[in-house]
Design a protein around this motif. Structure first.
Motif, PDB file in Angstrom:
ATOM      1  N   ASP A  45       0.813  -1.218   0.000  1.00  0.00           N
ATOM      2  CA  ASP A  45       0.000   0.000   0.000  1.00  0.00           C
ATOM      3  C   ASP A  45       0.846   1.266   0.000  1.00  0.00           C
ATOM      4  O   ASP A  45       0.330   2.380   0.096  1.00  0.00           O
ATOM      5  N   GLY A  46       2.186   1.112  -0.114  1.00  0.00           N
ATOM      6  CA  GLY A  46       3.073   2.259  -0.157  1.00  0.00           C
ATOM      7  C   GLY A  46       3.431   2.813   1.207  1.00  0.00           C
ATOM      8  O   GLY A  46       4.218   3.740   1.319  1.00  0.00           O
ATOM      9  N   GLY A  47       2.892   2.241   2.279  1.00  0.00           N
ATOM     10  CA  GLY A  47       3.167   2.737   3.618  1.00  0.00           C
ATOM     11  C   GLY A  47       4.367   2.058   4.241  1.00  0.00           C
ATOM     12  O   GLY A  47       4.877   1.050   3.752  1.00  0.00           O
ATOM     13  N   ARG A  48       4.856   2.651   5.358  1.00  0.00           N
ATOM     14  CA  ARG A  48       5.958   2.074   6.094  1.00  0.00           C
ATOM     15  C   ARG A  48       5.533   1.839   7.535  1.00  0.00           C
ATOM     16  O   ARG A  48       4.690   2.551   8.066  1.00  0.00           O
ATOM     17  N   ASP A  49       6.114   0.844   8.155  1.00  0.00           N
ATOM     18  CA  ASP A  49       5.856   0.573   9.554  1.00  0.00           C
ATOM     19  C   ASP A  49       7.090   0.939  10.358  1.00  0.00           C
ATOM     20  O   ASP A  49       8.228   0.841   9.880  1.00  0.00           O
ATOM     21  N   LEU A  50       6.884   1.332  11.610  1.00  0.00           N
ATOM     22  CA  LEU A  50       7.972   1.713  12.496  1.00  0.00           C
ATOM     23  C   LEU A  50       8.211   0.609  13.513  1.00  0.00           C
ATOM     24  O   LEU A  50       7.275   0.118  14.137  1.00  0.00           O
ATOM     25  N   LEU A  51       9.468   0.228  13.663  1.00  0.00           N
ATOM     26  CA  LEU A  51       9.857  -0.798  14.627  1.00  0.00           C
ATOM     27  C   LEU A  51      10.901  -0.223  15.571  1.00  0.00           C
ATOM     28  O   LEU A  51      11.741   0.583  15.177  1.00  0.00           O
ATOM     29  N   ASP A  93      -1.009 -10.511  13.815  1.00  0.00           N
ATOM     30  CA  ASP A  93      -0.511 -10.687  12.439  1.00  0.00           C
ATOM     31  C   ASP A  93       0.619  -9.708  12.137  1.00  0.00           C
ATOM     32  O   ASP A  93       1.607 -10.061  11.484  1.00  0.00           O
ATOM     33  N   LYS A  94       0.484  -8.459  12.595  1.00  0.00           N
ATOM     34  CA  LYS A  94       1.528  -7.470  12.377  1.00  0.00           C
ATOM     35  C   LYS A  94       2.817  -7.869  13.082  1.00  0.00           C
ATOM     36  O   LYS A  94       3.912  -7.757  12.533  1.00  0.00           O
ATOM     37  N   LEU A  95       2.690  -8.346  14.311  1.00  0.00           N
ATOM     38  CA  LEU A  95       3.871  -8.754  15.064  1.00  0.00           C
ATOM     39  C   LEU A  95       4.539  -9.966  14.419  1.00  0.00           C
ATOM     40  O   LEU A  95       5.771 -10.064  14.368  1.00  0.00           O
ATOM     41  N   ALA A  96       3.726 -10.899  13.934  1.00  0.00           N
ATOM     42  CA  ALA A  96       4.279 -12.083  13.277  1.00  0.00           C
ATOM     43  C   ALA A  96       5.020 -11.699  12.000  1.00  0.00           C
ATOM     44  O   ALA A  96       6.056 -12.286  11.658  1.00  0.00           O
ATOM     45  N   GLN A  97       4.501 -10.711  11.292  1.00  0.00           N
ATOM     46  CA  GLN A  97       5.120 -10.271  10.037  1.00  0.00           C
ATOM     47  C   GLN A  97       6.552  -9.808  10.259  1.00  0.00           C
ATOM     48  O   GLN A  97       7.431 -10.059   9.438  1.00  0.00           O
ATOM     49  N   TYR A  98       6.790  -9.125  11.383  1.00  0.00           N
ATOM     50  CA  TYR A  98       8.121  -8.583  11.621  1.00  0.00           C
ATOM     51  C   TYR A  98       8.868  -9.315  12.744  1.00  0.00           C
ATOM     52  O   TYR A  98       9.901  -8.824  13.214  1.00  0.00           O
ATOM     53  N   LYS A  99       8.340 -10.463  13.172  1.00  0.00           N
ATOM     54  CA  LYS A  99       8.959 -11.242  14.246  1.00  0.00           C
ATOM     55  C   LYS A  99       9.154 -10.372  15.487  1.00  0.00           C
ATOM     56  O   LYS A  99      10.199 -10.401  16.142  1.00  0.00           O
ATOM     57  N   ALA A 100       8.153  -9.560  15.788  1.00  0.00           N
ATOM     58  CA  ALA A 100       8.174  -8.685  16.956  1.00  0.00           C
ATOM     59  C   ALA A 100       7.445  -9.356  18.118  1.00  0.00           C
ATOM     60  O   ALA A 100       6.579 -10.202  17.918  1.00  0.00           O
ATOM     61  N   SER A 101       7.804  -8.959  19.321  1.00  0.00           N
ATOM     62  CA  SER A 101       7.151  -9.534  20.503  1.00  0.00           C
ATOM     63  C   SER A 101       6.497  -8.466  21.371  1.00  0.00           C
ATOM     64  O   SER A 101       5.995  -8.770  22.444  1.00  0.00           O
ATOM     65  N   GLU A 322      14.517  -7.358   5.950  1.00  0.00           N
ATOM     66  CA  GLU A 322      14.124  -7.465   4.552  1.00  0.00           C
ATOM     67  C   GLU A 322      14.168  -8.912   4.057  1.00  0.00           C
ATOM     68  O   GLU A 322      13.302  -9.352   3.305  1.00  0.00           O
ATOM     69  N   LEU A 323      15.166  -9.680   4.493  1.00  0.00           N
ATOM     70  CA  LEU A 323      15.331 -11.043   3.990  1.00  0.00           C
ATOM     71  C   LEU A 323      14.612 -12.095   4.823  1.00  0.00           C
ATOM     72  O   LEU A 323      14.484 -13.242   4.393  1.00  0.00           O
ATOM     73  N   THR A 324      14.151 -11.712   6.027  1.00  0.00           N
ATOM     74  CA  THR A 324      13.424 -12.689   6.847  1.00  0.00           C
ATOM     75  C   THR A 324      11.935 -12.377   6.910  1.00  0.00           C
ATOM     76  O   THR A 324      11.094 -13.256   6.741  1.00  0.00           O
ATOM     77  N   ALA A 325      11.597 -11.106   7.146  1.00  0.00           N
ATOM     78  CA  ALA A 325      10.186 -10.738   7.275  1.00  0.00           C
ATOM     79  C   ALA A 325       9.501 -10.591   5.926  1.00  0.00           C
ATOM     80  O   ALA A 325       8.313 -10.845   5.792  1.00  0.00           O
ATOM     81  N   ASN A 326      10.247 -10.152   4.906  1.00  0.00           N
ATOM     82  CA  ASN A 326       9.680  -9.994   3.567  1.00  0.00           C
ATOM     83  C   ASN A 326      10.067 -11.160   2.683  1.00  0.00           C
ATOM     84  O   ASN A 326      11.066 -11.833   2.909  1.00  0.00           O
ATOM     85  N   THR A 327       9.264 -11.408   1.664  1.00  0.00           N
ATOM     86  CA  THR A 327       9.574 -12.498   0.751  1.00  0.00           C
ATOM     87  C   THR A 327      10.873 -12.231   0.013  1.00  0.00           C
ATOM     88  O   THR A 327      11.140 -11.110  -0.408  1.00  0.00           O
ATOM     89  N   PRO A 328      11.727 -13.257  -0.181  1.00  0.00           N
ATOM     90  CA  PRO A 328      12.983 -13.061  -0.908  1.00  0.00           C
ATOM     91  C   PRO A 328      12.818 -13.191  -2.421  1.00  0.00           C
ATOM     92  O   PRO A 328      13.805 -13.271  -3.141  1.00  0.00           O
ATOM     93  N   ASN A 329      11.591 -13.211  -2.909  1.00  0.00           N
ATOM     94  CA  ASN A 329      11.363 -13.437  -4.338  1.00  0.00           C
ATOM     95  C   ASN A 329      12.044 -12.404  -5.227  1.00  0.00           C
ATOM     96  O   ASN A 329      12.272 -12.639  -6.403  1.00  0.00           O
ATOM     97  N   TYR A 330      12.337 -11.223  -4.657  1.00  0.00           N
ATOM     98  CA  TYR A 330      12.908 -10.163  -5.464  1.00  0.00           C
ATOM     99  C   TYR A 330      14.412 -10.336  -5.679  1.00  0.00           C
ATOM    100  O   TYR A 330      14.996  -9.605  -6.464  1.00  0.00           O
ATOM    101  N   TYR A 331      15.034 -11.275  -5.002  1.00  0.00           N
ATOM    102  CA  TYR A 331      16.483 -11.393  -5.037  1.00  0.00           C
ATOM    103  C   TYR A 331      16.930 -12.738  -5.614  1.00  0.00           C
ATOM    104  O   TYR A 331      16.183 -13.713  -5.642  1.00  0.00           O
ATOM    105  N   GLU A 332      18.214 -12.797  -5.997  1.00  0.00           N
ATOM    106  CA  GLU A 332      18.768 -14.002  -6.604  1.00  0.00           C
ATOM    107  C   GLU A 332      18.693 -15.207  -5.677  1.00  0.00           C
ATOM    108  O   GLU A 332      18.565 -16.338  -6.137  1.00  0.00           O
ATOM    109  N   LEU A 333      18.820 -14.944  -4.381  1.00  0.00           N
ATOM    110  CA  LEU A 333      18.867 -16.068  -3.454  1.00  0.00           C
ATOM    111  C   LEU A 333      17.604 -16.928  -3.524  1.00  0.00           C
ATOM    112  O   LEU A 333      17.631 -18.113  -3.191  1.00  0.00           O
ATOM    113  N   HIS A 334      16.495 -16.351  -3.975  1.00  0.00           N
ATOM    114  CA  HIS A 334      15.244 -17.106  -4.050  1.00  0.00           C
ATOM    115  C   HIS A 334      15.383 -18.311  -4.969  1.00  0.00           C
ATOM    116  O   HIS A 334      14.978 -19.432  -4.622  1.00  0.00           O
ATOM    117  N   ASN A 335      15.964 -18.118  -6.131  1.00  0.00           N
ATOM    118  CA  ASN A 335      16.113 -19.227  -7.083  1.00  0.00           C
ATOM    119  C   ASN A 335      16.974 -20.333  -6.505  1.00  0.00           C
ATOM    120  O   ASN A 335      16.720 -21.515  -6.722  1.00  0.00           O
TER     121      ASN A 335
END
Length: 415
Positions: A45-51, A93-101, A322-335
């Protein structure tokens, strides 16, 4: 508490982008509390979250705890924070997305009974699964009334800052005398006495160890505060002892945060000594919200070691998320990791090295090595975890931090 409400008014927060100023204010308070605030990558949605990352130390070990922050500015409506105001799809769900407690709610009004009960039910103290905390208007005001947060109050709530200052400052007395004297005389008096009231800026008070250094500090105050001649103030700074410089800017920030910010920006970009530039930049970023173009210009004046000192932690945390909470599909490591099992999940990223390059084409570039831990599944059956070496590169510009490449070497898996 009634007087606090009248003194600090959150309606001053800008509302062109709802909640944006409250997020900035929260980030600055978190930095003062050493909570290491970071923005996540932009979502769909173009937004950012603060951690916020908090270091917890015990007798035998230490660990880091991540807080997901939800800011809601309701000052103009005056309504309390309701259950419907919680982030979607939900707190867990938000906490799970960023592995926050932990979940931190920040609001400029109060929290309704229903919303408070929901948080209490989720809290570990009551048998729930997460930690919860609320910074409501009362808590925010209490924090902003602390002298150490004067710069934040002045930046985000300038009119409230003036009211707070008038309670204890000699300026309030002069303001009453203002109608009895010519405007130019009044302004001159204010200009002359301000550097020496409340928080003393006398050189001998800041640096009593050496008269020559104390005199140089007095000269800097004269050119910076009274004469408003920044180039001459910078010239005098070139003759200052480095330790005295640190003591001076700490004192200057207590009384004149706005002037201190401008002074530090000049020192960070124009001082001939790299150590002075670094110290000025370090203090500036620790105490002020620097706009991205100015921040990038300052970073461009620093060497790679200094860049690591200032940006290393933030870049490492970003790569991790970026590599744990977000999908790695955008990077070479995914393949590479996708071929290891029917379902491969990134479990952890340990940064082994990180190097920065100087400003080039409007960006600070970085590269490094990491150890990537993954979990493997075959036909919905977990087969354990494996770790592989990898490389990454990216850049920091006025829009934030970005990863350009991320790959992994899985050859040992097939040996």
């Amino acid at each position: 508490m009634k007087n606090q409400v009248e003194i600090i008014n959150f309606k001053e927060l800008r509302v062109s982008v709802p909640g944006e100023d409250l997020e900035g204010l929260t980030r600055q308070l978190a930095k003062k509390l050493r909570l290491n605030p970071i923005w996540t990558g932009r979502g769909p949605d173009g937004g950012r979250d603060l951690l916020l990352t908090e270091s917890l130390s015990g007798s035998l070990s230490s660990e880091k705890m991540t807080w997901f922050v939800s800011c809601k500015d309701l000052a103009n409506s005056g309504k309390s924070f309701q259950e419907a105001d919680f982030p979607k799809p939900g707190i867990k769900d938000k906490l799970a997305q960023y592995k926050a407690s932990g979940f931190l709610l920040v609001t400029t009004t109060t929290v309704s009974a229903g919303a408070k009960k929901l948080l209490d039910d989720l809290d570990k103290k009551n048998g729930g699964a997460i930690n919860t905390l609320v910074w409501d208007s009362s808590e925010l005001k209490s924090m902003l009334l602390e002298a150490s947060n004067n710069d934040i109050l002045k930046q985000y709530l300038p009119e409230s800052y003036k009211r707070v200052q008038s309670l204890t400052s000699i300026e309030s007395i002069l303001e009453k005398l203002k109608p009895q004297m010519p405007e130019e005389i009044y302004l001159r008096i204010i200009n002359l006495i301000n550097p020496y009231i409340e928080t003393s800026l006398y050189g001998v008070s800041i640096w009593p160890f050496d008269p020559d250094t104390a005199n140089k500090i007095d000269e800097i105050v004269k050119w910076l505060i009274i004469e408003h001649d920044s180039p001459k103030a910078l010239k005098m700074t070139e003759e200052l002892d480095p330790d005295a410089f640190i003591a001076f800017i700490q004192r200057l920030n207590e009384k004149y945060p706005a002037e201190c910010e401008k002074y530090l920006s000049i020192v960070a970009t124009q001082h001939p000594d790299s150590d002075f530039r670094f110290n000025a930049a370090h203090f500036l970023f620790d105490n002020f919200e620097v706009n991205p173009p100015d921040a990038l210009e300052i970073y461009g004046k620093l060497n790679s070691d200094d860049l690591y000192e200032l940006l290393g932690s933030e870049v490492i945390d970003f790569v991790n998320y970026e590599l744990t909470a977000n999908t790695p599909n955008y990077y070479e490591l995914h393949n590479a990791i996708d071929q290891l099992s029917s379902r491969t999940t990134v479990d952890d990223v340990q940064i082994e090295s990180l190097k920065f390059q100087n400003l080039e084409k409007g960006a600070i570039h970085f590269s490094g090595e990491y150890s990537l831990s993954v979990l493997l599944e075959y036909d919905h059956e977990e087969m354990g975890g494996f770790s592989f070496p990898g490389n990454f590169s990216g850049y920091f510009d006025i829009n934030g931090i970005f990863i350009e490449t991320a790959n992994v070497d899985t050859i040992k898996f097939y040996e």
